[in-house]
Write a protein that holds these residues in place. Structure first.
Motif, PDB file in Angstrom:
ATOM      1  N   ARG A 232       0.839  -1.198   0.000  1.00 48.59           N
ATOM      2  CA  ARG A 232       0.000   0.000   0.000  1.00 48.59           C
ATOM      3  C   ARG A 232       0.871   1.243   0.000  1.00 48.59           C
ATOM      4  NH1 ARG A 232      -4.114   0.666   3.525  1.00 48.59           N
ATOM      5  NH2 ARG A 232      -4.112   2.821   2.830  1.00 48.59           N
ATOM      6  N   THR A 233       0.223   2.388  -0.188  1.00 49.50           N
ATOM      7  CA  THR A 233       0.913   3.671  -0.120  1.00 49.50           C
ATOM      8  C   THR A 233       0.535   4.370   1.177  1.00 49.50           C
ATOM      9  OG1 THR A 233      -0.873   4.920  -1.177  1.00 49.50           O
ATOM     10  CG2 THR A 233       0.732   3.844  -2.626  1.00 49.50           C
ATOM     11  N   SER A 234       0.921   5.627   1.297  1.00 47.42           N
ATOM     12  CA  SER A 234       0.596   6.398   2.497  1.00 47.42           C
ATOM     13  C   SER A 234      -0.830   6.918   2.482  1.00 47.42           C
ATOM     14  CB  SER A 234       1.569   7.575   2.639  1.00 47.42           C
ATOM     15  OG  SER A 234       1.517   8.397   1.490  1.00 47.42           O
ATOM     16  N   LEU A 235      -1.541   6.725   1.362  1.00 47.87           N
ATOM     17  CA  LEU A 235      -2.948   7.123   1.290  1.00 47.87           C
ATOM     18  C   LEU A 235      -3.742   6.316   2.320  1.00 47.87           C
ATOM     19  CD1 LEU A 235      -5.027   7.676  -1.923  1.00 47.87           C
ATOM     20  CD2 LEU A 235      -5.950   6.286  -0.078  1.00 47.87           C
ATOM     21  N   ILE A 236      -4.449   7.012   3.206  1.00 43.71           N
ATOM     22  CA  ILE A 236      -5.217   6.354   4.266  1.00 43.71           C
ATOM     23  C   ILE A 236      -6.699   6.604   4.028  1.00 43.71           C
ATOM     24  CG2 ILE A 236      -5.642   6.211   6.750  1.00 43.71           C
ATOM     25  CD1 ILE A 236      -2.863   5.255   5.917  1.00 43.71           C
ATOM     26  N   SER A 237      -7.453   5.516   3.904  1.00 44.80           N
ATOM     27  CA  SER A 237      -8.899   5.621   3.665  1.00 44.80           C
ATOM     28  C   SER A 237      -9.650   5.051   4.862  1.00 44.80           C
ATOM     29  CB  SER A 237      -9.290   4.861   2.395  1.00 44.80           C
ATOM     30  OG  SER A 237      -8.659   5.428   1.258  1.00 44.80           O
ATOM     31  N   VAL A 238     -10.463   5.894   5.461  1.00 47.51           N
ATOM     32  CA  VAL A 238     -11.216   5.508   6.656  1.00 47.51           C
ATOM     33  C   VAL A 238     -12.683   5.319   6.276  1.00 47.51           C
ATOM     34  CG1 VAL A 238     -11.880   6.148   8.999  1.00 47.51           C
ATOM     35  CG2 VAL A 238      -9.649   6.863   8.088  1.00 47.51           C
ATOM     36  N   TYR A 239     -13.244   4.158   6.628  1.00 42.57           N
ATOM     37  CA  TYR A 239     -14.651   3.917   6.352  1.00 42.57           C
ATOM     38  C   TYR A 239     -15.512   4.897   7.138  1.00 42.57           C
ATOM     39  CZ  TYR A 239     -13.714  -0.475   3.918  1.00 42.57           C
ATOM     40  OH  TYR A 239     -13.289  -1.418   3.020  1.00 42.57           O
ATOM     41  N   ALA A 240     -16.482   5.500   6.446  1.00 39.70           N
ATOM     42  CA  ALA A 240     -17.387   6.455   7.084  1.00 39.70           C
ATOM     43  C   ALA A 240     -18.731   6.415   6.361  1.00 39.70           C
ATOM     44  CB  ALA A 240     -16.802   7.863   7.031  1.00 39.70           C
ATOM     45  N   GLU A 241     -19.798   6.272   7.107  1.00 43.98           N
ATOM     46  CA  GLU A 241     -21.123   6.169   6.491  1.00 43.98           C
ATOM     47  C   GLU A 241     -21.504   7.458   5.767  1.00 43.98           C
ATOM     48  OE1 GLU A 241     -25.759   5.254   7.836  1.00 43.98           O
ATOM     49  OE2 GLU A 241     -24.084   4.696   9.142  1.00 43.98           O
ATOM     50  N   ASP A 242     -21.267   8.597   6.399  1.00 44.00           N
ATOM     51  CA  ASP A 242     -21.557   9.884   5.775  1.00 44.00           C
ATOM     52  C   ASP A 242     -20.242  10.543   5.374  1.00 44.00           C
ATOM     53  OD1 ASP A 242     -22.704  12.238   4.877  1.00 44.00           O
ATOM     54  OD2 ASP A 242     -22.918  13.085   6.895  1.00 44.00           O
ATOM     55  N   ALA A 243     -19.574   9.946   4.400  1.00 46.25           N
ATOM     56  CA  ALA A 243     -18.248  10.433   4.022  1.00 46.25           C
ATOM     57  C   ALA A 243     -18.283  11.874   3.519  1.00 46.25           C
ATOM     58  CB  ALA A 243     -17.648   9.519   2.959  1.00 46.25           C
ATOM     59  N   ALA A 244     -19.265  12.200   2.679  1.00 44.17           N
ATOM     60  CA  ALA A 244     -19.346  13.556   2.126  1.00 44.17           C
ATOM     61  C   ALA A 244     -19.573  14.591   3.224  1.00 44.17           C
ATOM     62  CB  ALA A 244     -20.448  13.628   1.083  1.00 44.17           C
ATOM     63  N   GLY A 245     -20.432  14.250   4.183  1.00 46.99           N
ATOM     64  CA  GLY A 245     -20.705  15.175   5.280  1.00 46.99           C
ATOM     65  C   GLY A 245     -19.483  15.404   6.147  1.00 46.99           C
ATOM     66  N   ARG A 252     -13.982  22.657   7.040  1.00 51.73           N
ATOM     67  CA  ARG A 252     -14.177  23.855   7.866  1.00 51.73           C
ATOM     68  C   ARG A 252     -13.113  23.976   8.951  1.00 51.73           C
ATOM     69  NH1 ARG A 252     -19.774  22.647   6.828  1.00 51.73           N
ATOM     70  NH2 ARG A 252     -20.025  21.437   8.751  1.00 51.73           N
ATOM     71  N   LYS A 253     -12.432  22.880   9.229  1.00 51.68           N
ATOM     72  CA  LYS A 253     -11.321  22.882  10.179  1.00 51.68           C
ATOM     73  C   LYS A 253      -9.973  22.969   9.464  1.00 51.68           C
ATOM     74  CE  LYS A 253     -13.755  20.050  13.636  1.00 51.68           C
ATOM     75  NZ  LYS A 253     -13.565  20.916  14.838  1.00 51.68           N
ATOM     76  N   ASN A 254     -10.022  23.284   8.166  1.00 52.95           N
ATOM     77  CA  ASN A 254      -8.811  23.381   7.332  1.00 52.95           C
ATOM     78  C   ASN A 254      -8.090  22.044   7.187  1.00 52.95           C
ATOM     79  OD1 ASN A 254      -9.036  26.174   6.749  1.00 52.95           O
ATOM     80  ND2 ASN A 254      -8.170  26.669   8.758  1.00 52.95           N
ATOM     81  N   ILE A 255      -8.841  20.968   7.238  1.00 55.02           N
ATOM     82  CA  ILE A 255      -8.299  19.631   6.979  1.00 55.02           C
ATOM     83  C   ILE A 255      -8.860  19.187   5.635  1.00 55.02           C
ATOM     84  CG2 ILE A 255      -8.144  17.239   7.758  1.00 55.02           C
ATOM     85  CD1 ILE A 255      -8.677  18.246  10.602  1.00 55.02           C
ATOM     86  N   ILE A 256      -8.015  19.089   4.637  1.00 53.21           N
ATOM     87  CA  ILE A 256      -8.468  18.773   3.287  1.00 53.21           C
ATOM     88  C   ILE A 256      -8.370  17.272   3.049  1.00 53.21           C
ATOM     89  CG2 ILE A 256      -8.200  19.267   0.832  1.00 53.21           C
ATOM     90  CD1 ILE A 256      -8.994  21.666   2.625  1.00 53.21           C
ATOM     91  N   THR A 257      -9.506  16.640   2.875  1.00 53.66           N
ATOM     92  CA  THR A 257      -9.589  15.210   2.580  1.00 53.66           C
ATOM     93  C   THR A 257     -10.487  15.035   1.363  1.00 53.66           C
ATOM     94  OG1 THR A 257     -11.499  14.925   4.048  1.00 53.66           O
ATOM     95  CG2 THR A 257      -9.304  14.575   5.011  1.00 53.66           C
ATOM     96  N   SER A 258     -10.702  13.790   0.962  1.00 54.33           N
ATOM     97  CA  SER A 258     -11.604  13.505  -0.154  1.00 54.33           C
ATOM     98  C   SER A 258     -12.577  12.418   0.250  1.00 54.33           C
ATOM     99  CB  SER A 258     -10.811  13.035  -1.385  1.00 54.33           C
ATOM    100  OG  SER A 258      -9.930  14.037  -1.827  1.00 54.33           O
ATOM    101  N   ALA A 259     -13.847  12.636  -0.053  1.00 53.00           N
ATOM    102  CA  ALA A 259     -14.864  11.604   0.174  1.00 53.00           C
ATOM    103  C   ALA A 259     -14.992  10.769  -1.090  1.00 53.00           C
ATOM    104  CB  ALA A 259     -16.196  12.246   0.525  1.00 53.00           C
ATOM    105  N   ARG A 260     -14.876   9.463  -0.956  1.00 54.17           N
ATOM    106  CA  ARG A 260     -15.031   8.542  -2.073  1.00 54.17           C
ATOM    107  C   ARG A 260     -15.964   7.420  -1.639  1.00 54.17           C
ATOM    108  NH1 ARG A 260     -13.160  12.272  -4.145  1.00 54.17           N
ATOM    109  NH2 ARG A 260     -11.333  12.459  -5.530  1.00 54.17           N
ATOM    110  N   LYS A 261     -17.217   7.511  -2.102  1.00 55.88           N
ATOM    111  CA  LYS A 261     -18.234   6.528  -1.715  1.00 55.88           C
ATOM    112  C   LYS A 261     -18.356   6.482  -0.194  1.00 55.88           C
ATOM    113  CE  LYS A 261     -17.649   3.572  -5.786  1.00 55.88           C
ATOM    114  NZ  LYS A 261     -17.349   2.193  -6.261  1.00 55.88           N
ATOM    115  N   ASP A 262     -17.840   5.418   0.421  1.00 56.32           N
ATOM    116  CA  ASP A 262     -18.014   5.211   1.860  1.00 56.32           C
ATOM    117  C   ASP A 262     -16.722   5.402   2.642  1.00 56.32           C
ATOM    118  OD1 ASP A 262     -16.756   3.040   0.767  1.00 56.32           O
ATOM    119  OD2 ASP A 262     -17.878   1.531   1.894  1.00 56.32           O
TER     120      ASP A 262
END
Length: 290
Positions: A232-245, A252-262
């Protein structure tokens, strides 16, 4: 290994995977010539085992498309091993390196890659509008571009309407005038990456991945993809039911992430620190526990 046109044109099967970036598979699905000749390799939990290539590639496979790294969970494939398998079957290897170029060392000759494409918008630190294409020279000379522009010709400044000679090598696959703003940005970005060194970047991010995986496990977060730094790479994907939310709240906390499906995807680079990863993981954990 050389591939002769006489052999290639007899093949009619295209192979891609379900961990490819969707646009890659969609390109092939749009080709009427191959609409009845697709093989899709399905991953298990977003991971494809090397033996699946041995089973799915046939002597009728013209081209096998693989992502170097999964955009979804950071799973990294062994391109050298894959190339050896599919070349034994007589297939060409196309690699989508969009999620790897810039933070993982790539040696197209050592890995025996036939065709590779990458863009500057992500880990190559550029902006949209610039992409790179590598094709083995002996293959490029056999292929005829299906989309042309004034840069594909043998003498692009001659302005000869009926000159149909294509340039040598991969240059024949250029098209028209490029995005100059994107090229200037790419030039500056590449200088930064070359100065830092992809070997050093890869080594640093491997250690950062180890820390992030361990800390996420301590916070009892569910991580998609391999659970160790192997494969794997350093990309970390955390499961989240409301990923977009959650993505919106993190922004809003200046933490830039990406929501991808779940999943919520954190994509660090050489400038990212352990403290920053810890902070992001803490905030994700807090949001998921609410």
């Amino acid at each position: 290994m050389r591939f002769h046109c006489r052999i290639i044109v007899k093949k009619n099967n295209i192979v891609f995977t379900d961990i490819d970036f969707p646009a890659v598979g969609q390109v092939w699905l749009a080709q009427d010539r191959f609409k009845h000749n697709f093989t899709v390799i399905h991953g298990h939990g977003g991971i494809i085992g090397i033996t699946q290539y041995e089973h799915e590639i046939s002597d009728q496979t013209l081209l096998t498309c693989v992502p170097h790294v999964s955009h979804y969970n950071g799973f990294q494939q062994d391109l050298k091993q894959i190339a050896e398998i599919i070349h034994q079957k007589g297939s060409l290897l196309f690699v989508d390196a969009y999620q790897s170029a810039g933070h993982i060392p790539i040696n197209v000759k050592d890995m025996d890659i036939d065709i590779l494409a990458a863009g500057t918008r992500k880990y190559m630190l550029g902006i949209p509008g610039t992409a790179f294409l590598y094709i083995k020279r002996e293959l490029a000379e056999q292929f005829k571009p299906q989309m042309t522009g004034w840069f594909v010709k043998d003498r692009d400044s001659a302005f000869e309407l009926f000159d149909s000679r294509f340039a040598a090598g991969a240059k024949r696959f250029e098209t028209g005038t490029p995005s100059f703003a994107g090229l200037y940005a790419a030039d500056a970005a590449l200088k930064i990456l070359l100065e830092a060194g992809t070997d050093r970047i890869g080594s640093y991010l491997r250690k950062l991945a180890g820390f992030s995986l361990q800390y996420a496990a301590e916070k009892e977060l569910q991580i998609a993809g391999p659970q160790t730094v192997e494969g794997r790479t350093s990309l970390i994907s955390v499961y989240a039911e409301d990923a977009a939310g959650i993505e919106a709240k993190l922004r809003r906390k200046n933490i830039i992430t990406s929501a991808r499906k779940d999943i919520i995807r954190i994509a660090p680079h050489f400038y990212s620190t352990k403290d920053e990863m810890k902070y992001a993981i803490d905030e994700i954990s807090a949001l998921l526990s609410n």
